[in-house]
Design a protein around this motif. Structure first.
Motif, PDB file in Angstrom:
ATOM      1  N   ARG A 104       0.769  -0.974  -0.086  1.00 25.69           N
ATOM      2  CA  ARG A 104      -0.080   0.063  -0.113  1.00 25.69           C
ATOM      3  C   ARG A 104       0.902   1.133  -0.117  1.00 25.69           C
ATOM      4  O   ARG A 104       1.850   1.415   0.804  1.00 25.69           O
ATOM      5  N   TYR A 150     -14.047   2.099   7.148  1.00 25.33           N
ATOM      6  CA  TYR A 150     -12.464   1.605   6.882  1.00 25.33           C
ATOM      7  C   TYR A 150     -11.583   1.692   8.249  1.00 25.33           C
ATOM      8  O   TYR A 150     -10.582   1.205   8.053  1.00 25.33           O
ATOM      9  N   SER A 151     -12.112   2.195   9.267  1.00 22.85           N
ATOM     10  CA  SER A 151     -11.445   2.609  10.629  1.00 22.85           C
ATOM     11  C   SER A 151     -10.274   3.316  10.420  1.00 22.85           C
ATOM     12  O   SER A 151      -9.045   2.935  10.836  1.00 22.85           O
ATOM     13  N   ALA A 152     -10.330   4.270   9.437  1.00 23.69           N
ATOM     14  CA  ALA A 152      -9.432   5.115   9.205  1.00 23.69           C
ATOM     15  C   ALA A 152      -8.906   6.123  10.278  1.00 23.69           C
ATOM     16  O   ALA A 152      -9.708   6.525  10.844  1.00 23.69           O
ATOM     17  N   ALA A 153      -7.463   6.418  10.372  1.00 25.28           N
ATOM     18  CA  ALA A 153      -6.949   7.258  11.391  1.00 25.28           C
ATOM     19  C   ALA A 153      -6.964   8.518  10.985  1.00 25.28           C
ATOM     20  O   ALA A 153      -7.294   9.709  11.814  1.00 25.28           O
ATOM     21  N   SER A 169      -4.184   4.834   7.465  1.00 23.01           N
ATOM     22  CA  SER A 169      -3.875   4.194   8.621  1.00 23.01           C
ATOM     23  C   SER A 169      -3.247   5.016   9.604  1.00 23.01           C
ATOM     24  O   SER A 169      -2.739   6.155   9.190  1.00 23.01           O
ATOM     25  N   THR A 170      -3.014   4.598  10.633  1.00 21.45           N
ATOM     26  CA  THR A 170      -2.160   5.381  11.888  1.00 21.45           C
ATOM     27  C   THR A 170      -0.744   5.613  11.176  1.00 21.45           C
ATOM     28  O   THR A 170      -0.276   6.571  11.668  1.00 21.45           O
ATOM     29  N   LYS A 171      -0.253   4.695  10.375  1.00 18.27           N
ATOM     30  CA  LYS A 171       1.091   4.923   9.765  1.00 18.27           C
ATOM     31  C   LYS A 171       0.954   5.567   8.331  1.00 18.27           C
ATOM     32  O   LYS A 171       1.965   5.610   7.622  1.00 18.27           O
ATOM     33  N   ILE A 199      -5.352   2.980   3.175  1.00 20.11           N
ATOM     34  CA  ILE A 199      -6.204   1.814   3.126  1.00 20.11           C
ATOM     35  C   ILE A 199      -7.154   1.608   1.849  1.00 20.11           C
ATOM     36  O   ILE A 199      -7.350   0.605   1.436  1.00 20.11           O
ATOM     37  N   HIS A 213      -0.550   4.589   5.637  1.00 23.41           N
ATOM     38  CA  HIS A 213      -0.632   3.898   4.477  1.00 23.41           C
ATOM     39  C   HIS A 213      -2.247   4.098   3.935  1.00 23.41           C
ATOM     40  O   HIS A 213      -2.964   4.295   4.666  1.00 23.41           O
TER      41      HIS A 213
END
Length: 229
Positions: free
Chosen positions: A105, A169-172, A136-138, A142, A140
């Motif tokens: 990703r 998508y539980s995106a940060a 994501s938290t890093k 998603i 990336h």
């Protein structure tokens, strides 16, 4: 192929016929018109296929062929619906290939990363596409979610539509991206007002809006770099 069409193709030296040239030198050696001529296969009684391909590129340009419908393309003399469908399908495959993500990703570290990721997809769109890069938290990517297509305003791009995707998508965090079909990525007052509304909504939901990148023709504007957010 009719006798007339065969003769028109044979008027070209064998080394200049698109199919023969591709077999001898590879696809990269062909011009846009030659590649298009291979898709068209035949010309008309009074126009060889290479000339027909050249005329299409003059009329629509390569970028224009990426947004035209088969029905519209088939209105051109010498282009039936079957040829039009073939051309549109081939160009769509090319567009999808350019958008294909690598196995890993992508990571959005800065506005340039977001612009590079979305430029091939949005640069030549004739309507405004508002896309959310869900991270994501890093950081990336998603997923890429199309939130709206059409004129950009608060009634079309509503916070609930954006953050419903982010939550699913539980995106940060998210990076907002949309294109300006004019090719000029300068933000409008509406762009700025909408972005501030979405930033505020994200703060309430604890989903950060990291940036809003506007894509133009080969260039972009980042709200973060401009200090707008």
């Amino acid at each position: 192929m009719t006798v007339d069409k065969q003769l028109m193709m044979k008027e070209l030296p064998e080394t200049e016929r698109p199919r023969e040239k591709m077999l001898a030198k590879g696809a990269k050696a062909l011009s846009n018109a030659e590649l298009l001529a291979i898709l068209l296969r035949t010309g008309t009684k009074n126009m060889p296929v290479n000339r027909l391909a050249e005329q299409l590129l003059v009329k629509y340009e390569l970028s224009g062929l990426g947004s035209i419908s088969p029905q519209e393309l088939s209105k051109t003399a010498g282009i039936g619906l079957v040829k039009a469908v073939t051309v549109v399908a081939a160009i769509e495959l090319g567009c999808r290939l350019s958008r294909k993500e690598p196995a890993e990703r992508p990571v959005i570290r800065n506005p340039r990363d977001a612009a590079d990721l979305m430029m091939p997809e949005l640069r030549y769109q004739t309507k405004e596409h508002f896309v959310a890069l869900l991270l994501s938290t890093k950081n990336h990517v998603i997923a890429r979610a199309i939130i709206s297509v059409g004129s950009l305003n608060a009634s079309i791009v509503h916070p609930r539509e954006l953050f419903r995707e982010a939550i699913s998508y539980s995106a940060a965090s998210v990076v907002l991206v949309h294109n300006h079909p004019s090719g000029d990525p300068t933000p409008s007052r509406e762009d700025i007002a909408l972005t501030k509304q979405l930033v505020e909504a994200g703060t309430v939901l604890n989903i950060s809006v990291l940036d809003h990148v506007i894509i133009g023709d080969g260039k972009y504007v980042s709200f973060k770099e401009k200090g707008i957010i």
